[in-house]
Every structure is written in C-alpha cells, then in structure tokens.
Design a protein around this motif. Structure first.
Motif, PDB file in Angstrom:
ATOM      1  N   ASP B 313       0.804  -1.220   0.000  1.00  0.00           N
ATOM      2  CA  ASP B 313       0.000   0.000   0.000  1.00  0.00           C
ATOM      3  C   ASP B 313       0.843   1.277   0.000  1.00  0.00           C
ATOM      4  O   ASP B 313       0.547   2.216  -0.733  1.00  0.00           O
ATOM      5  N   ALA B 314       1.907   1.294   0.806  1.00  0.00           N
ATOM      6  CA  ALA B 314       2.704   2.521   0.905  1.00  0.00           C
ATOM      7  C   ALA B 314       3.277   2.896  -0.464  1.00  0.00           C
ATOM      8  O   ALA B 314       3.267   4.065  -0.857  1.00  0.00           O
ATOM      9  N   LEU B 315       3.775   1.883  -1.206  1.00  0.00           N
ATOM     10  CA  LEU B 315       4.324   2.159  -2.530  1.00  0.00           C
ATOM     11  C   LEU B 315       3.228   2.576  -3.506  1.00  0.00           C
ATOM     12  O   LEU B 315       3.407   3.504  -4.303  1.00  0.00           O
ATOM     13  N   MET B 316       2.088   1.886  -3.440  1.00  0.00           N
ATOM     14  CA  MET B 316       1.000   2.196  -4.364  1.00  0.00           C
ATOM     15  C   MET B 316       0.477   3.611  -4.128  1.00  0.00           C
ATOM     16  O   MET B 316       0.053   4.290  -5.060  1.00  0.00           O
ATOM     17  N   ALA B 317       0.510   4.049  -2.873  1.00  0.00           N
ATOM     18  CA  ALA B 317       0.020   5.391  -2.546  1.00  0.00           C
ATOM     19  C   ALA B 317       0.810   6.448  -3.313  1.00  0.00           C
ATOM     20  O   ALA B 317       0.267   7.469  -3.726  1.00  0.00           O
ATOM     21  N   LYS B 318       2.105   6.176  -3.526  1.00  0.00           N
ATOM     22  CA  LYS B 318       2.929   7.136  -4.269  1.00  0.00           C
ATOM     23  C   LYS B 318       2.488   7.249  -5.722  1.00  0.00           C
ATOM     24  O   LYS B 318       2.835   8.201  -6.408  1.00  0.00           O
ATOM     25  N   MET B 319       1.761   6.251  -6.201  1.00  0.00           N
ATOM     26  CA  MET B 319       1.279   6.288  -7.590  1.00  0.00           C
ATOM     27  C   MET B 319      -0.178   6.682  -7.657  1.00  0.00           C
ATOM     28  O   MET B 319      -0.829   6.508  -8.693  1.00  0.00           O
ATOM     29  N   LEU B 340     -10.790  -6.119 -13.495  1.00  0.00           N
ATOM     30  CA  LEU B 340     -11.441  -4.825 -13.719  1.00  0.00           C
ATOM     31  C   LEU B 340     -12.732  -4.748 -12.906  1.00  0.00           C
ATOM     32  O   LEU B 340     -13.048  -3.724 -12.307  1.00  0.00           O
ATOM     33  N   MET B 341     -13.478  -5.860 -12.876  1.00  0.00           N
ATOM     34  CA  MET B 341     -14.722  -5.838 -12.122  1.00  0.00           C
ATOM     35  C   MET B 341     -14.468  -5.760 -10.618  1.00  0.00           C
ATOM     36  O   MET B 341     -15.267  -5.213  -9.872  1.00  0.00           O
ATOM     37  N   GLY B 342     -13.311  -6.288 -10.209  1.00  0.00           N
ATOM     38  CA  GLY B 342     -12.959  -6.251  -8.788  1.00  0.00           C
ATOM     39  C   GLY B 342     -12.785  -4.838  -8.252  1.00  0.00           C
ATOM     40  O   GLY B 342     -12.834  -4.615  -7.043  1.00  0.00           O
ATOM     41  N   THR B 343     -12.575  -3.858  -9.143  1.00  0.00           N
ATOM     42  CA  THR B 343     -12.401  -2.484  -8.666  1.00  0.00           C
ATOM     43  C   THR B 343     -13.706  -1.902  -8.129  1.00  0.00           C
ATOM     44  O   THR B 343     -13.707  -0.792  -7.616  1.00  0.00           O
ATOM     45  N   ARG B 344     -14.795  -2.661  -8.242  1.00  0.00           N
ATOM     46  CA  ARG B 344     -16.058  -2.154  -7.699  1.00  0.00           C
ATOM     47  C   ARG B 344     -16.007  -1.913  -6.199  1.00  0.00           C
ATOM     48  O   ARG B 344     -16.844  -1.197  -5.672  1.00  0.00           O
ATOM     49  N   VAL B 345     -15.051  -2.543  -5.511  1.00  0.00           N
ATOM     50  CA  VAL B 345     -14.979  -2.308  -4.068  1.00  0.00           C
ATOM     51  C   VAL B 345     -14.503  -0.886  -3.761  1.00  0.00           C
ATOM     52  O   VAL B 345     -14.571  -0.446  -2.623  1.00  0.00           O
ATOM     53  N   MET B 346     -14.000  -0.181  -4.777  1.00  0.00           N
ATOM     54  CA  MET B 346     -13.525   1.190  -4.526  1.00  0.00           C
ATOM     55  C   MET B 346     -14.672   2.164  -4.679  1.00  0.00           C
ATOM     56  O   MET B 346     -15.467   2.046  -5.602  1.00  0.00           O
ATOM     57  N   ARG B 347     -14.730   3.137  -3.787  1.00  0.00           N
ATOM     58  CA  ARG B 347     -15.849   4.069  -3.857  1.00  0.00           C
ATOM     59  C   ARG B 347     -15.514   5.298  -4.687  1.00  0.00           C
ATOM     60  O   ARG B 347     -16.354   5.835  -5.384  1.00  0.00           O
ATOM     61  N   SER B 348     -14.256   5.755  -4.589  1.00  0.00           N
ATOM     62  CA  SER B 348     -13.885   6.955  -5.336  1.00  0.00           C
ATOM     63  C   SER B 348     -13.786   6.632  -6.822  1.00  0.00           C
ATOM     64  O   SER B 348     -13.092   5.704  -7.230  1.00  0.00           O
ATOM     65  N   ARG B 349     -14.487   7.407  -7.634  1.00  0.00           N
ATOM     66  CA  ARG B 349     -14.479   7.142  -9.065  1.00  0.00           C
ATOM     67  C   ARG B 349     -13.084   7.347  -9.664  1.00  0.00           C
ATOM     68  O   ARG B 349     -12.654   6.579 -10.515  1.00  0.00           O
ATOM     69  N   SER B 350     -12.376   8.366  -9.190  1.00  0.00           N
ATOM     70  CA  SER B 350     -11.036   8.618  -9.726  1.00  0.00           C
ATOM     71  C   SER B 350     -10.120   7.428  -9.478  1.00  0.00           C
ATOM     72  O   SER B 350      -9.405   6.980 -10.375  1.00  0.00           O
ATOM     73  N   LEU B 351     -10.142   6.914  -8.256  1.00  0.00           N
ATOM     74  CA  LEU B 351      -9.278   5.783  -7.934  1.00  0.00           C
ATOM     75  C   LEU B 351      -9.652   4.576  -8.787  1.00  0.00           C
ATOM     76  O   LEU B 351      -8.793   3.856  -9.282  1.00  0.00           O
ATOM     77  N   THR B 402       2.156   4.534 -16.270  1.00  0.00           N
ATOM     78  CA  THR B 402       0.841   5.089 -16.576  1.00  0.00           C
ATOM     79  C   THR B 402       0.228   5.744 -15.341  1.00  0.00           C
ATOM     80  O   THR B 402      -0.304   6.855 -15.409  1.00  0.00           O
ATOM     81  N   ALA B 403       0.329   5.060 -14.194  1.00  0.00           N
ATOM     82  CA  ALA B 403      -0.246   5.619 -12.968  1.00  0.00           C
ATOM     83  C   ALA B 403       0.444   6.928 -12.609  1.00  0.00           C
ATOM     84  O   ALA B 403      -0.212   7.928 -12.298  1.00  0.00           O
ATOM     85  N   LYS B 407      -1.745  10.299 -12.438  1.00  0.00           N
ATOM     86  CA  LYS B 407      -2.330  10.339 -11.088  1.00  0.00           C
ATOM     87  C   LYS B 407      -2.920  11.713 -10.765  1.00  0.00           C
ATOM     88  O   LYS B 407      -3.872  11.817 -10.007  1.00  0.00           O
ATOM     89  N   LYS B 408      -2.351  12.759 -11.365  1.00  0.00           N
ATOM     90  CA  LYS B 408      -2.892  14.101 -11.118  1.00  0.00           C
ATOM     91  C   LYS B 408      -4.316  14.210 -11.643  1.00  0.00           C
ATOM     92  O   LYS B 408      -5.189  14.793 -11.022  1.00  0.00           O
ATOM     93  N   GLN B 409      -4.551  13.633 -12.839  1.00  0.00           N
ATOM     94  CA  GLN B 409      -5.884  13.703 -13.452  1.00  0.00           C
ATOM     95  C   GLN B 409      -6.900  12.878 -12.668  1.00  0.00           C
ATOM     96  O   GLN B 409      -8.093  13.131 -12.734  1.00  0.00           O
ATOM     97  N   PHE B 410      -6.399  11.875 -11.954  1.00  0.00           N
ATOM     98  CA  PHE B 410      -7.320  11.001 -11.227  1.00  0.00           C
ATOM     99  C   PHE B 410      -7.059  11.083  -9.724  1.00  0.00           C
ATOM    100  O   PHE B 410      -7.097  10.083  -9.024  1.00  0.00           O
TER     101      PHE B 410
END
Ligand SMILES: Nc1nc2c(ncn2[C@@H]2O[C@H](COP(=O)(O)OP(=O)(O)O)[C@@H](O)[C@H]2O)c(=O)[nH]1
Lengths: 83, 595
Positions: B313-319, B340-351, B402-403, B407-410
C-alpha cells in the motif's frame, strides 16, 4: 489513576505496536464511519495495534475477532483512550 | 419460481455455500469483495424448482459502496421469497449488526452461521437455539466448506419457503439513530448466546503473519513466493504441454489426414491447416493455463492477497493507487476482466478509473501463451525464463508509468480500510472445481473467438483463390502491406502484423493465426519463426503484444464498468500509443546498438 497516563483524546495512529486502547470517537465522514462500524469499530470497544507497515504504510489493528488494516491518515481520525 | 437471495458480509462464504448447494462453480476467494457478478442457480427443493441468487457481500444495508447499492436496488425491485443470511460465526460479535438491519426490513429470513469449524477451533461457542429464540428466526450453524449442518439448513430453508414473505418496510433510508437500538439488541443477543474468548487463539495466522508481514522480509518473501510459483507452473506444465502437443499431432497424422483425404483440397485445407492447426496450437497451452489458475486460486484462497495489499500500500500510494489496486493488478495476471470488475470495491471514481487504466497492462494468461511460444522458438532454454521474467517487469513498468503520468488527473482521497482474513487452505474439491471451471471457460472462448478467428485468418490468407496461399497477393498480404509503414519501424513483419490485428479480438488467436498463416503447428511453427525472425524483432513483437489492448472482452468490461465512452477510448488509444512507442524505442535502440 494518575492523570498523566490517562488520555482520552489520543489518535489511534500515534499508538505503539502492542498497545491496547478503547475507542472513544470516530471523526471520519459518514460513509467511512459506517464501514468501520460494520467492521466492529464501535465506541467503548477495545482495539489493539498489531503491526505497522514500513514507509508509513498501513497499520494492522484487531477489534474483537476481526483484523483490519487502515492507513495512518484514517487511523488519525479514530480517537482512543489508553489506560 | 420462488427466489432465494443469499445475503451477507463480504468473505463470509456465500460463494462456497452457493457452489455447494447448486453444484456450480462460482469463484471463491479469501478476499473481501471477490463476488463480482450476480450468480444464480436453480435447485430442486422440497419438490419445487427454486432460484438461488448470490448477492455481492455488503457491510451495511445503508452503505455507500457500489455493491451495497446493487443489493439495495435488488431487494427493492425483486423482493425475494426468502433471504438466506450468511454470517461468519467467528465474527458474530460484529456481523450481527447486519442481521439486525436486515431484520428491520421484515424479510422472510433463515440465518446460517457459517465457518462453524473455525469458530470451534478459535474457542468461540454459540448457542444457536438460544439465539434463534432471542431473535425469533431460524438459525443454523454450518460449515459451507466441509458440509456440516447442510441437511438441517436445507430443511429449514424449504420450510421457511412455505410461508409468504411478510413484505418489506417501504423505505430503506439511512436511519442513524436506529444504530443505537441495534447496539443494545446486539449486546442482548451476544451476552446470552455467544461466548468469545478474551484473546483470539488463531495462533497459526499470527505466527505466519509475523514472518510473511515482517517489516523487512515481507516484501522479499512476497516476490520470492511469486517467483517460485511461476517456476513451479512451468516445471509442471511444460511436460504436459509437450504431451498434449504430441497427441494432437498424432491425431492429425493418424486419424484426421486420412479421414479428410477424400475431401476437396480447399475444404481439407480449411479443416486441417485452418481450424485444426489453429485450435491445436492454442489447446496445447491448456495445461499451463489450468495450473496457472489453480495456483492463483490457492493464493487467493489462502488470504495472502490481503497481505500483499498491506505490504504494497505505501508504494502504491505514491502512484495515486492503493493496496487493493495492487491486488487487482495481480489478479489481472490471470485474466484482466474479473480484475477490472474487482475495482467495484472502490468508492472513489477517480481511484477506480486510474486502477482500471493500469490493470490492462497486467500480463494475462492469454498473453502468456504467446510469450511462452515465442520465447521457446527464439531463445535458448536457459534464456527463455529470463526473457519471460523481463516481460513481467515491463508489465509492471507500463502500469507504474501510466499511474505516475495520470495520477494528477485522477487524484483521490479514498480511505483505505481492508479486512485481513485468517489464512485458509482450499480443499481438493475446491481446487478441482476451479480447474474444471477454467477448462470450460477456455472451451467457451475457443468456440466463440478462436475458431471464428482462425477461419477468418485462413480465408484472408487463401483468398482470392488465384493467389498462392499466404503470398503477398492474398487479402492478408495486401492488408499487411498496407499497414507495413506503421509496423516496419518497430520491426514487425507483415505476417506478424496480421496476427496482431486478430490479437485485438483475443490474444489466444495470435498464435492460432500464426499457425494458419505459416500453415504449420506446434514445434514446426516455432522453427519457421526462428528462421525468419531475429531476437530483436521477436522481442519488439512481444512488447507490442504485451502493452496494446488485451482483448475485446477487456474493452467491453472497461466500457461497462466506467460507463464512459470517453474513458474507454482514452484507455484504448493510450495503450496503443504506449505499445508503439515502447516497441519503437526498443527496436531502434537495439538496432542502433548493433544487435
Ligand atoms: N474454514 C472454513 N472456511 C470457509 C467456510 N466457508 C467458506 N470458507 C472460506 O472462506 C473464504 C471466503 O469464502 P467465499 O465463499 O469466497 O466468501 P464470499 O465472499 O462470501 O462469497 C474462502 O477462502 C473459503 O474457502 C467454512 O465453512 N469454513
């Protein structure tokens, strides 16, 4: 009890590994509060810090029989009382 | 037909129960949020056919997540005749809250306290009868994984179905003050019917975690485990692959060729060189794919994925991503679509969008087939595994780049809160079901895309009839020549261009169509490629295959999940542009260095 080792307003994020504290308040938005409650974070419940990830990563805590990880930024919004 | 809905928090064993009852093969995984499609099954119960629906796991009926909305809408629009509520018995002290919320909806309910085996092991005692009495509804302790309590609970379900559903409270509005009431009720039920030891005695999980989540060793161990798994897959898979190859070749020589001898040349060509060669070349990879998914299933089921989320998580947060995005990238190594469908657990649309943008770079099992084939054809047995490994590195690099770039746009401030389930190990039956599921999945894809794809390629390489097959006068030759200016700078010849074109539909078609284009299969095809290409061209081709759009299903999923044509188009164009740019830099760079 001595006033010095009793602080009702400690953020969860500041606790050391192995500490057991009691949840006193949750200052997050409603959505996250609901999720946390469903995971067992309720006022008055004991919570234990199990470990912290490197590089300011998430903390692992134990509430009841559930282990949960959360980021320090979220942990900072959970207020606990240490005894 | 009467409808039964399975309800419960994530990771309580609903899929396992669903599979046990219906005999079907829904995915199970020890990861909160893996049930991504609404699965339904029909079963015979007490003389009638009834329909069973597995709803996504929810924490809170008033919750804000997409899954929680799905469930709310489902209950609102199709009131089930019976709700079977599955709770994790080891977490009963908190999961009771969901049950009490559901109780307020006034549904016809049967409660199953699952994982009774674990509860017993952890020293938790539950008096089911007492609880049933206090709550006024049928409650049974079961173990969906091992089958304990199933006959009794099925009887209870059949019995409850005889009563009409009382109907639901009309509004499902958030009523926070009710929570106070729920807490009192929880305390009352738990106090007299449940005993939880002061300290949980799951020492096995604690011991494993102290090693696997070690502050310094955790990450190296994680990558070590992944590396060993891949080694094991190929060690076990390659002999099997050789065996399948040999038997398919034997079948062709001994049975099919004589059988087709009486047919017109064009028809036997289409059947043998087109369909059979194409499908056989792809089919040889089935053993590796099955092993791959079997290992993935084991890792998923053990609960190690949540640990991976913790470590990364700490590394991913940087991206601009989080631990869950990393797990979805890992899942993408199997197939991008469920990831791709697994991302449904995320609430923020940008993330969610940012995660969906990077997941298609995961080197999925279909692309793996192409790479295994080409590396075996062009590199020495010593170098091949390293080349394959380097492609995995490129896969991560494309995702990371890519991330970082977008990341600024999202940008998002999504909180990251995730359960860490105890370690579990799948039963032989669970593994068998999963392997079987992958075989049927492959056969479905084969019948849908691969056969159609190879037939089309065969037609393109054999028409017009006046042209010599696979020559530059055929339709394929003309198409290849037309696209040549675009692909020449990255070292990809006309035959490979045609394969890439069809690879757009599904990557399995890439080698299938190469088999058709060259009129060869298996090792002979590998030999021909080895003659014609040098390693720089081959690697450039693999880089392009890795990075450009994985398949039509992925595009359709991107569109469905993002509900945005603009985003889908953006993801498509970006991956094509990146693929071309990376291949260009590699190819021209390598040539410039004299290779
Ligand atoms: N020990 C034990 N594990 C179970 C039982 N039922 C399910 N599991 C495991 O719990 C995990 C989550 O199960 P799954 O069916 O995917 O849960 P879902 O998310 O509710 O659909 C998997 O690792 C299952 O193998 C059970 O009765 N006992």
């Amino acid at each position: 009890m001595n006033a010095n080792d009793f602080n009702p307003h400690t953020p969860l994020s500041s606790l050391a590994i192995g500490t057991v504290a009691t949840i006193t308040d949750i200052h997050t938005d409603d959505a996250l509060r609901q999720r946390l409650q469903a995971l067992g974070f309720r006022m008055g419940k004991p919570i234990e810090i199990i470990r912290k990830a490197r590089f300011n990563g998430p903390v692992q805590v134990r509430v009841g029989t559930t282990d949960v990880m959360l980021r320090l930024s979220e942990a900072a919004k959970i207020e606990v009382r240490t005894a | 037909m009467k409808k039964i809905a399975l309800l419960g928090m994530p990771n309580t064993g609903k899929s396992t129960l669903f599979n046990r009852i219906t005999g079907g093969a829904a995915r199970v995984g020890n990861w909160p949020g893996i049930t991504v499609e609404l699965l339904t099954g029909k079963i015979l119960l007490g003389g009638d056919m009834v329909e069973l629906i597995d709803l996504p796991g929810i924490y809170d009926i008033h919750g804000f997540s997409e899954d929680e909305q799905v469930v709310r809408h489902f209950l609102h629009d199709n009131v089930p005749d019976l709700a079977v509520v599955v709770l994790n018995a080891t977490q009963i002290e908190r999961q009771l809250s969901l049950l009490l919320q559901l109780k307020q909806l006034n549904l016809n309910m049967v409660v199953l306290l699952n994982m009774a085996d674990e509860a017993k092991k952890f020293g938790i005692t539950i008096d089911g009868d007492k609880m049933a009495q206090l709550l006024g509804m049928p409650i049974h302790l079961i173990s969906a994984k091992y089958g304990q309590g199933q006959p009794e609970s099925m009887q209870a379900i059949a019995k409850a179905l005889r009563y009409p559903t009382p109907g639901m409270a009309e509004s499902l509005r958030t009523q926070l003050e009710q929570d106070a009431h729920i807490e009192q009720e929880m305390a009352r039920v738990l106090g007299s019917a449940v005993q939880v030891p002061a300290r949980l005695s799951d020492t096995r999980t604690d011991t494993l975690d102290s090693v696997l989540l070690h502050p310094w060793l955790g990450l190296p161990i994680f990558f070590g485990i992944m590396y060993l798994l891949f080694q094991a897959i190929f060690l076990l898979g390659q002999p099997l692959q050789g065996g399948v190859n040999a038997s398919l070749g034997w079948l062709r020589d001994i049975v099919l060729t004589p059988a087709c001898a009486g047919l017109p040349t064009w028809l036997s060509g289409l059947l043998l060189d087109g369909i059979y060669n194409g499908v056989a070349t792809v089919a040889a990879f089935v053993p590796i794919i099955i092993l791959f998914f079997l290992f993935m299933a084991i890792v998923e089921d053990t609960g190690y994925l949540s640990r991976a989320a913790f470590l990364m998580d700490a590394l991913m947060a940087k991206m601009g991503l989080d631990g869950r995005s990393f797990v979805m990238l890992l899942m993408g190594f199997g197939c991008n679509v469920p990831a791709l469908m697994g991302t449904r657990v995320m609430r923020s649309r940008s993330l969610r969008l940012l995660s969906m943008l990077v997941i298609p770079f995961s080197l999925c099992s279909a692309r793996l087939q192409v790479f295994v084939f080409i590396t075996a054809a062009l590199f020495s047995p010593k170098a091949a595994p390293l080349v394959l490994f380097s492609l995995y590195l490129f896969s991560f690099a494309a995702a990371i780049a890519t991330a970082l770039l977008f990341k600024k746009q999202f940008a998002n401030a999504e909180p990251f809160v995730l359960e860490l389930p105890p370690y579990r190990f799948p039963t032989g039956h669970q593994m068998w079901m999963r392997g079987w599921h992958e075989v049927t999945h492959f056969l479905r894809r084969a019948s849908q895309f691969i056969i159609a794809g190879v037939v089309l390629v065969w037609l393109l390489t054999n028409l017009p009839a006046s042209a010599a097959p696979a020559s530059s006068d055929t339709l394929a030759g003309m198409l290849g020549a037309w696209l040549h200016p675009l692909f020449a700078p990255i070292g990809i010849n006309e035959q490979l261009t045609i394969a890439l074109l069809f690879g757009f539909v599904a990557k399995e078609i890439v080698i299938g169509s190469l088999a058709v284009i060259y009129g060869l299969s298996g090792d002979a095809l590998g030999g021909a490629l080895g003659q014609q290409l040098d390693w720089v061209q081959a690697y450039s081709f693999m880089l392009f295959t890795l990075i450009y759009t994985p398949c039509l299903s992925t595009i359709a999923t991107l569109r469905n999940e993002s509900k945005s044509n603009g985003f889908t188009l953006f993801a498509l164009v970006w991956s094509l542009a990146l693929a071309w740019a990376v291949s260009f830099v590699f190819y021209q760079g390598a040539r410039g260095l004299g290779y």
